[in-house]
Design a protein around this motif. Structure first.
Motif, PDB file in Angstrom:
ATOM      1  N   ALA A 190       4.712  -3.955 -10.973  1.00 41.83           N
ATOM      2  CA  ALA A 190       4.546  -3.613  -9.547  1.00 41.83           C
ATOM      3  C   ALA A 190       3.308  -4.281  -8.965  1.00 41.83           C
ATOM      4  CB  ALA A 190       4.472  -2.104  -9.356  1.00 41.83           C
TER       5      ALA A 190
ATOM      6  N   PHE B  78      -1.103   7.016 -19.361  1.00 40.91           N
ATOM      7  CA  PHE B  78       0.357   6.969 -19.174  1.00 40.91           C
ATOM      8  C   PHE B  78       1.107   7.791 -20.231  1.00 40.91           C
ATOM      9  CE2 PHE B  78      -0.889   3.533 -16.384  1.00 40.91           C
ATOM     10  CZ  PHE B  78       0.013   3.639 -15.336  1.00 40.91           C
TER      11      PHE B  78
ATOM     12  N   VAL C  17       0.838  -1.212   0.000  1.00 44.87           N
ATOM     13  CA  VAL C  17       0.000   0.000   0.000  1.00 44.87           C
ATOM     14  C   VAL C  17       0.874   1.264   0.000  1.00 44.87           C
ATOM     15  CG1 VAL C  17      -0.461   0.335   2.495  1.00 44.87           C
ATOM     16  CG2 VAL C  17      -2.240   0.882   0.808  1.00 44.87           C
TER      17      VAL C  17
ATOM     18  N   TRP D 130       2.904   5.870  -5.951  1.00 45.80           N
ATOM     19  CA  TRP D 130       2.483   5.937  -7.365  1.00 45.80           C
ATOM     20  C   TRP D 130       1.294   6.873  -7.558  1.00 45.80           C
ATOM     21  CZ3 TRP D 130       0.297   5.842 -11.959  1.00 45.80           C
ATOM     22  CH2 TRP D 130      -0.895   5.149 -12.235  1.00 45.80           C
TER      23      TRP D 130
ATOM     24  N   LEU E 234      -7.127  -7.346 -13.488  1.00 49.37           N
ATOM     25  CA  LEU E 234      -8.095  -6.287 -13.761  1.00 49.37           C
ATOM     26  C   LEU E 234      -8.489  -6.322 -15.244  1.00 49.37           C
ATOM     27  CD1 LEU E 234      -6.068  -3.524 -11.888  1.00 49.37           C
ATOM     28  CD2 LEU E 234      -8.205  -4.580 -11.070  1.00 49.37           C
TER      29      LEU E 234
ATOM     30  N   PHE F 208     -12.620  -4.455  -6.524  1.00 48.24           N
ATOM     31  CA  PHE F 208     -11.988  -5.699  -6.981  1.00 48.24           C
ATOM     32  C   PHE F 208     -11.478  -6.475  -5.768  1.00 48.24           C
ATOM     33  CE2 PHE F 208     -11.526  -2.537 -10.374  1.00 48.24           C
ATOM     34  CZ  PHE F 208     -12.186  -3.199 -11.410  1.00 48.24           C
TER      35      PHE F 208
ATOM     36  N   TRP G 228      -2.572 -10.498  -7.362  1.00 55.22           N
ATOM     37  CA  TRP G 228      -2.336 -10.825  -8.772  1.00 55.22           C
ATOM     38  C   TRP G 228      -1.648 -12.179  -8.942  1.00 55.22           C
ATOM     39  CZ3 TRP G 228      -2.744  -5.899  -6.939  1.00 55.22           C
ATOM     40  CH2 TRP G 228      -3.522  -4.999  -7.672  1.00 55.22           C
TER      41      TRP G 228
ATOM     42  N   CYS H 161      -6.150  -6.339  -4.283  1.00 54.01           N
ATOM     43  CA  CYS H 161      -7.326  -5.481  -4.392  1.00 54.01           C
ATOM     44  C   CYS H 161      -8.250  -5.768  -3.218  1.00 54.01           C
ATOM     45  CB  CYS H 161      -8.064  -5.770  -5.692  1.00 54.01           C
ATOM     46  SG  CYS H 161      -7.070  -5.446  -7.154  1.00 54.01           S
TER      47      CYS H 161
ATOM     48  N   PHE I 183      10.407   3.407 -12.560  1.00 57.28           N
ATOM     49  CA  PHE I 183       9.780   3.797 -11.282  1.00 57.28           C
ATOM     50  C   PHE I 183      10.428   5.086 -10.772  1.00 57.28           C
ATOM     51  CE2 PHE I 183       8.452   2.972  -6.739  1.00 57.28           C
ATOM     52  CZ  PHE I 183       7.091   2.970  -6.990  1.00 57.28           C
TER      53      PHE I 183
ATOM     54  N   VAL J  60      -5.535   3.052 -20.895  1.00 57.54           N
ATOM     55  CA  VAL J  60      -4.234   2.910 -20.219  1.00 57.54           C
ATOM     56  C   VAL J  60      -3.191   3.751 -20.953  1.00 57.54           C
ATOM     57  CG1 VAL J  60      -2.378   1.290 -19.619  1.00 57.54           C
ATOM     58  CG2 VAL J  60      -4.775   0.628 -19.269  1.00 57.54           C
TER      59      VAL J  60
ATOM     60  N   ARG K 274     -12.271  -0.910  -1.234  1.00 54.26           N
ATOM     61  CA  ARG K 274     -11.472   0.216  -1.744  1.00 54.26           C
ATOM     62  C   ARG K 274     -11.737   0.436  -3.235  1.00 54.26           C
ATOM     63  NH1 ARG K 274      -5.669  -1.020   1.324  1.00 54.26           N
ATOM     64  NH2 ARG K 274      -6.607  -1.356   3.393  1.00 54.26           N
ATOM     65  N   SER K 275     -11.573  -0.629  -4.020  1.00 55.05           N
ATOM     66  CA  SER K 275     -11.721  -0.503  -5.481  1.00 55.05           C
ATOM     67  C   SER K 275     -12.904  -1.302  -6.019  1.00 55.05           C
ATOM     68  CB  SER K 275     -10.450  -0.990  -6.169  1.00 55.05           C
ATOM     69  OG  SER K 275     -10.238  -2.364  -5.867  1.00 55.05           O
TER      70      SER K 275
ATOM     71  N   ALA L 132      -8.491  -3.969 -17.314  1.00 54.43           N
ATOM     72  CA  ALA L 132      -7.489  -3.192 -18.068  1.00 54.43           C
ATOM     73  C   ALA L 132      -6.252  -4.041 -18.386  1.00 54.43           C
ATOM     74  CB  ALA L 132      -7.081  -1.953 -17.268  1.00 54.43           C
TER      75      ALA L 132
ATOM     76  N   LEU M 224       3.055  -6.981  -6.334  1.00 53.88           N
ATOM     77  CA  LEU M 224       2.840  -6.666  -4.915  1.00 53.88           C
ATOM     78  C   LEU M 224       1.378  -6.338  -4.639  1.00 53.88           C
ATOM     79  CD1 LEU M 224       5.824  -4.287  -4.039  1.00 53.88           C
ATOM     80  CD2 LEU M 224       5.683  -6.766  -3.688  1.00 53.88           C
ATOM     81  N   GLY M 225       0.911  -6.782  -3.486  1.00 58.07           N
ATOM     82  CA  GLY M 225      -0.352  -6.298  -2.955  1.00 58.07           C
ATOM     83  C   GLY M 225      -1.577  -6.997  -3.482  1.00 58.07           C
TER      84      GLY M 225
HETATM   85 FE1  HIF Z   1      -2.290  -0.378  -9.223  1.00 52.98          FE
HETATM   86  N1  HIF Z   1      -4.126  -0.885  -8.549  1.00 52.98           N
HETATM   87  N2  HIF Z   1      -3.072   0.167 -11.027  1.00 52.98           N
HETATM   88  N3  HIF Z   1      -0.449   0.198  -9.858  1.00 52.98           N
HETATM   89  N4  HIF Z   1      -1.550  -0.861  -7.395  1.00 52.98           N
HETATM   90  C1  HIF Z   1      -4.429  -1.408  -7.333  1.00 52.98           C
HETATM   91  C2  HIF Z   1      -3.557  -1.740  -6.330  1.00 52.98           C
HETATM   92  C3  HIF Z   1      -2.202  -1.538  -6.392  1.00 52.98           C
HETATM   93  C4  HIF Z   1      -4.384   0.065 -11.400  1.00 52.98           C
HETATM   94  C5  HIF Z   1      -5.441  -0.261 -10.570  1.00 52.98           C
HETATM   95  C6  HIF Z   1      -5.288  -0.748  -9.271  1.00 52.98           C
HETATM   96  C7  HIF Z   1      -0.156   0.619 -11.136  1.00 52.98           C
HETATM   97  C8  HIF Z   1      -1.000   0.692 -12.198  1.00 52.98           C
HETATM   98  C9  HIF Z   1      -2.360   0.484 -12.147  1.00 52.98           C
HETATM   99  C10 HIF Z   1      -0.216  -0.855  -7.065  1.00 52.98           C
HETATM  100  C11 HIF Z   1       0.795  -0.266  -7.810  1.00 52.98           C
HETATM  101  C12 HIF Z   1       0.664   0.180  -9.119  1.00 52.98           C
HETATM  102  C13 HIF Z   1      -5.844  -1.619  -7.257  1.00 52.98           C
HETATM  103  C14 HIF Z   1      -6.571  -2.184  -6.042  1.00 52.98           C
HETATM  104  C15 HIF Z   1      -6.377  -1.211  -8.450  1.00 52.98           C
HETATM  105  C16 HIF Z   1      -7.850  -1.258  -8.859  1.00 52.98           C
HETATM  106  C17 HIF Z   1      -6.762  -1.125  -4.957  1.00 52.98           C
HETATM  107  C18 HIF Z   1      -7.423  -1.742  -3.747  1.00 52.98           C
HETATM  108  O1  HIF Z   1      -8.553  -2.244  -3.895  1.00 52.98           O
HETATM  109  O2  HIF Z   1      -6.816  -1.733  -2.668  1.00 52.98           O
HETATM  110  C19 HIF Z   1      -4.510   0.328 -12.819  1.00 52.98           C
HETATM  111  C20 HIF Z   1      -5.810   0.302 -13.635  1.00 52.98           C
HETATM  112  C21 HIF Z   1      -3.246   0.575 -13.285  1.00 52.98           C
HETATM  113  C22 HIF Z   1      -2.827   0.870 -14.729  1.00 52.98           C
HETATM  114  C23 HIF Z   1      -2.596  -0.395 -15.483  1.00 52.98           C
HETATM  115  C24 HIF Z   1       1.355   0.854 -11.277  1.00 52.98           C
HETATM  116  C25 HIF Z   1       1.943  -0.195 -12.176  1.00 52.98           C
HETATM  117  C26 HIF Z   1       1.502  -1.528 -11.778  1.00 52.98           C
HETATM  118  C27 HIF Z   1       1.774   2.215 -11.869  1.00 52.98           C
HETATM  119  C28 HIF Z   1       1.784   0.649  -9.886  1.00 52.98           C
HETATM  120  O3  HIF Z   1       2.977   0.797  -9.447  1.00 52.98           O
HETATM  121  C29 HIF Z   1      -0.031  -1.582  -5.835  1.00 52.98           C
HETATM  122  C30 HIF Z   1       1.315  -1.858  -5.156  1.00 52.98           C
HETATM  123  C31 HIF Z   1      -1.269  -2.012  -5.416  1.00 52.98           C
HETATM  124  C32 HIF Z   1      -1.603  -2.854  -4.186  1.00 52.98           C
HETATM  125  C33 HIF Z   1      -2.046  -1.977  -3.041  1.00 52.98           C
HETATM  126  C34 HIF Z   1      -2.378  -2.764  -1.803  1.00 52.98           C
HETATM  127  O4  HIF Z   1      -3.026  -2.181  -0.929  1.00 52.98           O
HETATM  128  O5  HIF Z   1      -2.011  -3.931  -1.660  1.00 52.98           O
END
Ligand code: HIF
Length: 292
Positions: free
Chosen positions: A173, A157, A43, A49, A234, A186, A190, A179, A268, A153, A183-184, A236, A176-177
């Protein structure tokens, strides 16, 4: 009058910030067994980002300078749901190093999380100055909408100044993490190891069979792995996989983690520096991981 070293030191009321110390302090708070998958690192990466990704290369507005997400209306933008948690977790660090700007702190935290979770070294330098109010908040809609396709997208960008290869290099990226439905809308990570920065995201995207599924709590449409419906993509991202130019780069990074790390480090760093008014004499840090 000759000014001795002592006098000079005394007249400087501010001690320069040791950013490696800030890095170490952030590294110290990443682990939390009661939070998600055991780390707040992901997060923090999302905070870094979303602070940076509001940049518009035409009007030269947005980006991490100012840290305007602290203020309404940007704090309330739907894309930033859940990021108050990340900002609050960093408050003890801000109290320990009050001289650091929020923009520097958030971006440094993103760098720290990537490195500590096994990713590449990301060059980082200070220079972001805090805005005093929300006047320079960016309008809603600058961050990507995950329900849309590859055209959207690219629009988002390209506006920041990235090309197709850079977009795909960033996308990793999401190794990591996860959805969160609240929050979203979703749900799920991944791939199966959401606290490890690897190129598994690209392998999963390329090689697994993704089937459309509706998230029960939110009604959102996403894709899940046929063999492990706990992991997701996702809309996208599935659209990117089906795009010829994007899929070429997905394949490159699925085949080589080394190439991914090399390109991710550059892109990054570029993301986090968008729109920052550097003087040009800032020291570039290559932080030492605490895990090494
Ligand atoms: Fe994300 N991203 N991101 N993202 N993102 C989510 C969560 C993270 C997009 C959508 C989402 C990037 C691009 C895009 C991280 C890092 C990056 C979530 C979920 C969504 C919906 C949020 C939630 O419910 O908590 C879209 C549409 C992107 C364009 C393709 C970047 C490249 C991958 C720029 C980027 O660095 C990270 C890390 C998370 C996880 C957050 C967490 O709380 O675990």
């Amino acid at each position: 009058v000759k000014v001795g070293a002592k006098t000079t030191e005394k007249s400087l009321d501010k001690k320069p910030i040791d950013y490696q110390e800030v890095y170490n302090a952030i590294a110290d708070i990443l682990e939390d067994n009661d939070y998600d998958d055991g780390s707040i690192g992901p997060v923090l990466v999302r905070l870094a980002w979303h602070a940076s990704g509001t940049y518009d290369d035409v009007t030269k507005t947005g980006g991490s300078n100012g840290a305007t997400m602290r203020f309404d209306p940007e704090a309330l933008h739907g894309a930033n749901n859940g990021l108050a948690i990340a900002r609050e977790r960093l408050m003890p660090i801000k109290q320990k190093f009050p001289e650091i700007s929020y923009g520097d702190l958030w971006t440094l935290a993103g760098v720290c999380a990537v490195q500590e979770l096994g990713g590449p070294t990301i060059p980082w330098r200070p220079g972001r100055q805090d805005a005093l109010d929300g006047k320079s908040c960016t309008p809603d809609g600058r961050l990507p909408d995950a329900t849309q396709g590859e055209r959207h997208v690219r629009d988002v960008f390209y506006r920041m100044g990235f090309n197709d290869q850079e977009i795909v290099a960033l996308a990793g990226a999401h190794s990591l993490g996860r959805c969160h439905p609240d929050r979203s809308g979703f749900e799920g990570p991944w791939q199966e190891a959401p606290t490890l920065f690897t190129n598994e995201y690209y392998k999963a995207l390329r090689d697994r069979k993704w089937i459309k599924k509706t998230v029960k709590d939110s009604g959102a449409s996403q894709f899940v792995d046929k063999n492990n419906p706990e992991v997701m993509m996702l809309p996208a991202e599935i659209a990117m996989k089906n795009d010829k130019e994007f899929s070429k780069h997905i394949n490159t990074y699925a085949n080589s983690e080394e190439k991914f790390f090399e390109d991710f480090s550059k892109v990054f760093n570029k993301l986090l520096e968008l729109g920052v008014p550097f003087q040009g004499n800032e020291r570039v840090y290559h932080f030492k991981p605490t895990t090494a």
